[in-house]
Design a protein around this motif. Sequence first.
Motif, PDB file in Angstrom:
ATOM      1  N   ASN A 155      11.439  25.861  25.434  1.00 54.59           N
ATOM      2  CA  ASN A 155      11.996  24.131  26.268  1.00 54.59           C
ATOM      3  C   ASN A 155      11.351  24.170  27.683  1.00 54.59           C
ATOM      4  O   ASN A 155      11.013  23.457  28.437  1.00 54.59           O
ATOM      5  CB  ASN A 155      13.130  24.377  27.073  1.00 54.59           C
TER       6      ASN A 155
ATOM      7  N   ASN B 207      11.928  26.623  15.521  1.00 57.63           N
ATOM      8  CA  ASN B 207      12.141  26.997  16.681  1.00 57.63           C
ATOM      9  C   ASN B 207      11.861  27.271  18.135  1.00 57.63           C
ATOM     10  O   ASN B 207      12.377  27.500  18.957  1.00 57.63           O
ATOM     11  CB  ASN B 207      13.424  28.416  16.637  1.00 57.63           C
TER      12      ASN B 207
ATOM     13  N   LYS C 236      12.117  20.555  20.938  1.00 56.03           N
ATOM     14  CA  LYS C 236      12.293  19.101  20.591  1.00 56.03           C
ATOM     15  C   LYS C 236      11.552  18.214  21.401  1.00 56.03           C
ATOM     16  O   LYS C 236      11.420  17.443  21.954  1.00 56.03           O
ATOM     17  CB  LYS C 236      13.434  19.249  21.241  1.00 56.03           C
TER      18      LYS C 236
END
Length: 370
Positions: free
Chosen positions: A13, A59, A63
């Motif tokens: 993130n 992962n 995103k």
Amino acid sequence: MLLKKIKIVQYKNISNLGFEPHSSINAFTGFNGMSKTNILDSIHYLCLAKSNFGRLENNNVMKGHDFFRLEGEFEKNSDLINVTIKVKPPRVKVIQKNGKDLDKISDHIGDFPVVIITPKDKNSLLENSIERRKLMDRVMSQTDRMYLEKLVEYNKWLKQRNALLKISDIDRYDNLLLDTFDGKMEPLAEYIFEKRKDFIIKIAPRLSEIYKRISDGAEYPSIEYKSQLESKKYTELVKENLKKDLILKRSNAGIHKDDLIFSLDDMNLKLFASQGQLKSFALSVKLAEFTFLKEQKGYIPIVILDDVFDKLDNKRVKYLVSLLFDNGFGQVFISDTDKERVKKIFEDSNVDYKLFEVQNGNIINECTST
């Protein structure tokens, strides 16, 4: 060895973040979920070309994006080395050193040794043998490139052997192809077995000494390496297990079944240890890794402490600090939710440090000790 600069792009993130670490202590503070751990994990990735939290590269990508990029400038033996890692799952993973692509990921492993300590380390003492084998492989891969290459090759042949077993039956199988795989795997298995055995002999005294200091000599710790190859050669083992392999459709003999047995006063840690003993033992294992890497590499590895101070009692914190911060320690990266706590630890230890306040994947403030 020092990490002088780092730039993180689209990693987990973190959108775009760059900073220059202190040459000694670096602490990242802030609330939970602010990306402190992800910053530390990006440093781990730069050193070992993988995350500390699993293998799925998807992962690790932020995103809404399809790649991430990490850049670091290291100083080693007075030389500056620029490392860039670009990953676009599922297939693209490029590592560059001073602008030149490396042929293999293994060419990178061990050049920038690192030890990471987390509250979850004690779980590796209790979980399946895979986690305990990782304890050996993580350290040995950073000190012995031949070991790493042979381990990678063994796992490649093991994967192909298991794929053949999945399409075989007890009365219908390709014996010639199995023999070919076993012939490839036999020298690799024997080499890895001998190296692991030697490693445990070397690291066991370090583990024992460190644990005794933490526990004031209350218990005697030990570590035992268990392998099927202790009693028989690899070729004998695979012949004996062929029927079982065909029934279960997987390989049941080899160094991929190795394990470590941890004990206190000759009692299995998994069965008898308290939570305090588990924490002390897990910390001792990590600090033994640190001292082993330091001795084998000839320079001090980077140390990452992820949310450790909050989970350790004062006695263990005091010992950890004394080992890492005294007598010419190296570069340390720490995450913690309590800025004042880490400042007090550093000031009590009389060390230089740099504090970074982290919020939503960004550094909103930084200050250096005076």
